[in-house]
Design a protein around this motif. Sequence first.
Motif, PDB file in Angstrom:
ATOM      1  N   ASP A  97       0.695  -1.331  -0.039  1.00  0.00           N
ATOM      2  CA  ASP A  97      -0.035  -0.074  -0.140  1.00  0.00           C
ATOM      3  C   ASP A  97       0.953   1.344   0.194  1.00  0.00           C
ATOM      4  OD1 ASP A  97      -2.790  -0.403  -0.219  1.00  0.00           O
ATOM      5  OD2 ASP A  97      -2.742  -1.457   1.691  1.00  0.00           O
ATOM      6  N   ASN A  98       1.705   1.224   0.907  1.00  0.00           N
ATOM      7  CA  ASN A  98       2.673   2.562   1.121  1.00  0.00           C
ATOM      8  C   ASN A  98       3.850   2.746   0.086  1.00  0.00           C
ATOM      9  OD1 ASN A  98       1.123   3.088   3.099  1.00  0.00           O
ATOM     10  ND2 ASN A  98       2.065   1.775   4.668  1.00  0.00           N
ATOM     11  N   SER A  99       3.534   2.289  -1.301  1.00  0.00           N
ATOM     12  CA  SER A  99       4.703   2.340  -2.157  1.00  0.00           C
ATOM     13  C   SER A  99       4.388   3.100  -3.375  1.00  0.00           C
ATOM     14  CB  SER A  99       5.010   0.751  -2.657  1.00  0.00           C
ATOM     15  OG  SER A  99       3.855   0.306  -3.085  1.00  0.00           O
ATOM     16  N   LYS A 100       5.260   3.547  -3.952  1.00  0.00           N
ATOM     17  CA  LYS A 100       5.113   4.321  -5.345  1.00  0.00           C
ATOM     18  C   LYS A 100       6.138   3.806  -6.199  1.00  0.00           C
ATOM     19  CE  LYS A 100       5.128   8.815  -7.370  1.00  0.00           C
ATOM     20  NZ  LYS A 100       3.963   8.509  -8.331  1.00  0.00           N
ATOM     21  N   GLU A 101       5.693   3.685  -7.440  1.00  0.00           N
ATOM     22  CA  GLU A 101       6.717   3.081  -8.275  1.00  0.00           C
ATOM     23  C   GLU A 101       7.633   4.313  -8.810  1.00  0.00           C
ATOM     24  OE1 GLU A 101       6.884   0.105 -12.294  1.00  0.00           O
ATOM     25  OE2 GLU A 101       4.989   0.569 -11.340  1.00  0.00           O
ATOM     26  N   THR A 105       8.684  11.032 -12.683  1.00  0.00           N
ATOM     27  CA  THR A 105       7.859  11.993 -11.905  1.00  0.00           C
ATOM     28  C   THR A 105       8.313  12.250 -10.577  1.00  0.00           C
ATOM     29  OG1 THR A 105       6.183  10.626 -11.137  1.00  0.00           O
ATOM     30  CG2 THR A 105       5.969  11.743 -13.285  1.00  0.00           C
ATOM     31  N   THR A 106       9.008  10.957 -10.063  1.00  0.00           N
ATOM     32  CA  THR A 106       9.559  11.019  -8.644  1.00  0.00           C
ATOM     33  C   THR A 106      11.169  11.625  -8.645  1.00  0.00           C
ATOM     34  OG1 THR A 106      10.337   9.088  -8.989  1.00  0.00           O
ATOM     35  CG2 THR A 106       8.061   9.081  -8.296  1.00  0.00           C
ATOM     36  N   LEU A 148      10.268   0.009  -6.699  1.00  0.00           N
ATOM     37  CA  LEU A 148       8.861   0.802  -5.742  1.00  0.00           C
ATOM     38  C   LEU A 148       9.816   1.284  -4.762  1.00  0.00           C
ATOM     39  CD1 LEU A 148       6.100  -2.134  -5.209  1.00  0.00           C
ATOM     40  CD2 LEU A 148       6.285  -0.201  -6.842  1.00  0.00           C
ATOM     41  N   TYR A 150       9.331   2.402  -1.141  1.00  0.00           N
ATOM     42  CA  TYR A 150       8.197   1.800   0.123  1.00  0.00           C
ATOM     43  C   TYR A 150       8.591   2.470   1.385  1.00  0.00           C
ATOM     44  CZ  TYR A 150       6.016  -1.146   3.226  1.00  0.00           C
ATOM     45  OH  TYR A 150       5.229  -1.513   4.356  1.00  0.00           O
ATOM     46  N   ASN A 157      12.502   4.814   3.939  1.00  0.00           N
ATOM     47  CA  ASN A 157      12.192   4.475   2.562  1.00  0.00           C
ATOM     48  C   ASN A 157      13.205   3.508   1.988  1.00  0.00           C
ATOM     49  OD1 ASN A 157      10.204   6.519   2.190  1.00  0.00           O
ATOM     50  ND2 ASN A 157      11.981   8.190   1.933  1.00  0.00           N
TER      51      ASN A 157
END
Length: 273
Positions: A97-101, A105-106, A148, A150, A157
């Motif tokens: 849940d608490n992840s972003k690929e 953009t990151t 990811l 996370y 992180n």
Amino acid sequence: MKILQTIEGVHRIFDTQGSTPLLVTCNDLNDWVCKYDKFPKYLFNELIAAEFAKVFEIKIPETALIKVKSEHINLTKFPQLNLGWFDKVCFGSLYLDNSKEIDYTTMSMFEEKSFRDKITDKNDFLKIALFDIWMANEDRNHNNFNLLLYVSPEKLNFFYAIDHVNIFNSSFLDYGIAELTEDDSIIKTDLAKILFGKNKKINEIVDNLVENFYLYTIECENKLDEILSLVPETWNINIEQIRQRIIENLFTDEWKRQCETNFREFVQSFILN
């Protein structure tokens, strides 16, 4: 490896470049990213890469085998699916849940030192790159990080590696194994430069990673039969054939030395220079 089964309908399809996995809920009450038998042998690639990554102490989402019930596949909602793909057990990765690929953009986040300082496993970025070189993973690069970011409950992180269907040069070792080009590596990315470009200990980091690389590959070879025993019979994989191919390609001294050379050259060319 535990075997789970779905308890409700498929939630969504992830629109990826390749395997378009599903998001499902299983009888452990967790959500899982589920890959199915759309492409021959991709499930095996995911399983073998996940097990080898564990030996390398690379963080990956928890894995499981998943039985997707036919009544949970809504062909009206998802007409691109085929019930026949789910006759065999699927490969699942726990949905974080608490992840972003990570993508472009990151990148601005990583440019902030305060953010980079929260990443407690930065060296894993290079370990994953070396792992990819060894496994001939052609699908983690500047266009597709397959990483990811996370955030753990402790608000730290971490890098998690995902999606390994294109190891073995995307060919299941049918034609041997070939070196990755520089464009097939995450070392040739702005992110690698941001993370390590000013690190005065980069040579020491690389030496330590290479030293451990040889130890990890020996352990992978020692565990190969145990790992291959996890492969479901319904996948119709010729275990003895792929076992021999892996031994003849991944575990030779010549291949390991070539991987070390390529890794060091990529770091020199795209991080130090």
